[in-house]
Design a protein around this motif. Structure first.
Motif, PDB file in Angstrom:
ATOM      1  N   GLU A 131      48.363  31.192  38.401  1.00 11.72           N
ATOM      2  CA  GLU A 131      47.151  31.360  39.202  1.00 11.72           C
ATOM      3  C   GLU A 131      46.245  30.126  39.166  1.00 11.72           C
ATOM      4  O   GLU A 131      45.475  29.870  40.101  1.00 11.72           O
ATOM      5  CB  GLU A 131      46.371  32.615  38.770  1.00 11.72           C
ATOM      6  N   LEU A 154      43.267  36.017  45.022  1.00  6.70           N
ATOM      7  CA  LEU A 154      44.530  35.875  44.305  1.00  6.70           C
ATOM      8  C   LEU A 154      44.905  37.196  43.656  1.00  6.70           C
ATOM      9  O   LEU A 154      44.092  37.819  42.963  1.00  6.70           O
ATOM     10  CB  LEU A 154      44.414  34.807  43.219  1.00  6.70           C
ATOM     11  N   VAL A 156      47.652  38.813  40.942  1.00  8.83           N
ATOM     12  CA  VAL A 156      48.474  38.289  39.848  1.00  8.83           C
ATOM     13  C   VAL A 156      49.347  39.400  39.286  1.00  8.83           C
ATOM     14  O   VAL A 156      48.855  40.486  38.955  1.00  8.83           O
ATOM     15  CB  VAL A 156      47.585  37.691  38.728  1.00  8.83           C
TER      16      VAL A 156
END
Length: 348
Positions: A49, A61, A63
């Motif tokens: 990331e 984002l 993850v």
């Protein structure tokens, strides 16, 4: 209710290795050019990331921690993806886990490669294969514009102000060369004794920075000590990926393997000399910088390439594809890079 922007959003999925995520950033650049108002989220594996920290074209984002509660995390991700109501999910991987996320995402358009085991549940399936002159970036970009040939867009990373500041003291110390000597795969990695030969042969006025992550620090230190050359600095584990990229950008030349640092250099247009041992550029993972050269063993070996990703050891035991590369080939690329960067430095 979801906003209109949320309903148009795109999810890009690339949960493979560092280099794969870097190459995927070409899609972010292309989408920003063609659809600047479309929100784009990206799903990566935990540990990658940092590459997209502060990226101006990424809204959010996601993850996935593959090492801890892998499948429980995958199920939670699916719930998050479905709740976001993406218009398009674009899957760059060819594995069943990300195929599962794509197939059941609820997105109107579910796009990926036909080699994914669950691609029969996608709305758009594209072939993934090797062809002369076709880069992996081009294969990935085909997912955005199926059937429409388009110019290659270079991947791009955006080091933050903190990353630039971390690299600055090293970049300001005079002319320098970076070497990223390690790789996850043994047969992709130029041997340590070969790197040591190069270090001893490099012109004395250059500082040389050895780059890598924390797991590479000991091996880089061993190389530094074996070479016995002054003005070699081991930075492995001391700079973030983006700070390393910022440092590579200002180097006279960056020596790399066919590995993630090669793509890191491409993403900041850093001068690159890529050493290909067991693999070949035909696979489509070569450097993309404005100044980029590939060095391989002269002539052909019947055993090269021995695989797409490399091996933990040479299958035949001789590793001639690496040991047969002459140091002079690497030095000749430096001479080219010096001539290439001189006009650029003058223009500045």
């Amino acid at each position: 209710m979801q906003s209109p922007a949320a309903n148009r959003a795109i999810l890009l999925i690339q949960t493979a290795f560092i280099g794969d995520v870097i190459l995927a950033t070409a899609l972010l650049e292309r989408l920003h050019e063609t659809e600047p108002d479309t929100p784009v989220d990206v799903l990566v594996r935990r540990g990658n990331e940092g590459l997209l920290k502060g990226h101006p074209h990424v809204r959010k984002l996601l993850v996935w921690d593959k090492k801890n509660e892998k499948y429980g995390g995958l199920w939670r991700l699916l719930q998050q993806v479905r709740a976001t109501h993406y218009e398009r999910v674009i899957n760059l991987q060819r594995f069943a886990s990300t195929g599962f996320l794509t197939a059941f995402s609820g997105a109107e358009q579910r796009i990926g490669f036909d080699k994914n085991p669950l691609s029969f549940l996608f709305t758009h399936r594209l072939p993934h294969g090797f062809a002369p002159g076709v880069h992996e970036v081009s294969r990935n970009l085909s997912l955005l514009e199926p059937g429409i040939p388009a110019p290659l867009t270079r991947p791009r990373l955006y080091p933050t102000a903190t990353d630039e500041a971390a690299a600055a003291p090293y970049a300001e110390a005079g002319p320098y060369i970076c070497i990223a000597p390690t790789s996850v795969w043994f047969t992709k990695q130029f041997p340590q004794e070969q790197w040591a030969k190069l270090l001893r042969a490099l012109p004395a006025h250059y500082t040389v920075y050895l780059l890598g992550g924390p797991p590479d620090a000991a091996e880089c230190q061993e190389l530094l000590e074996k070479a016995g050359r002054p003005r070699v600095v081991n930075l492995a584990g001391k700079l973030s990926l983006l700070a390393s990229a910022a440092l590579m950008r200002g180097a006279v030349l960056n020596y790399v393997n066919d590995s993630a640092p090669q793509h890191l250099a491409s993403a900041v247009d850093a001068p690159t000399c890529a050493v290909f041992c067991s693999t070949v550029p035909y696979f489509g993972f070569g450097p993309l910088s404005s100044f980029a050269r590939i060095v391989e063993i002269a002539g052909e070996l019947e055993c090269k390439p021995c695989g797409l990703h490399g091996y933990r050891k040479c299958p035949l035991g001789h590793f001639q594809c690496a040991h047969g590369i002459e140091t002079q080939l690497l030095l000749s690329v430096l001479a080219e890079a010096e001539a290439w960067t001189a006009p650029v430095a003058t223009a500045r």
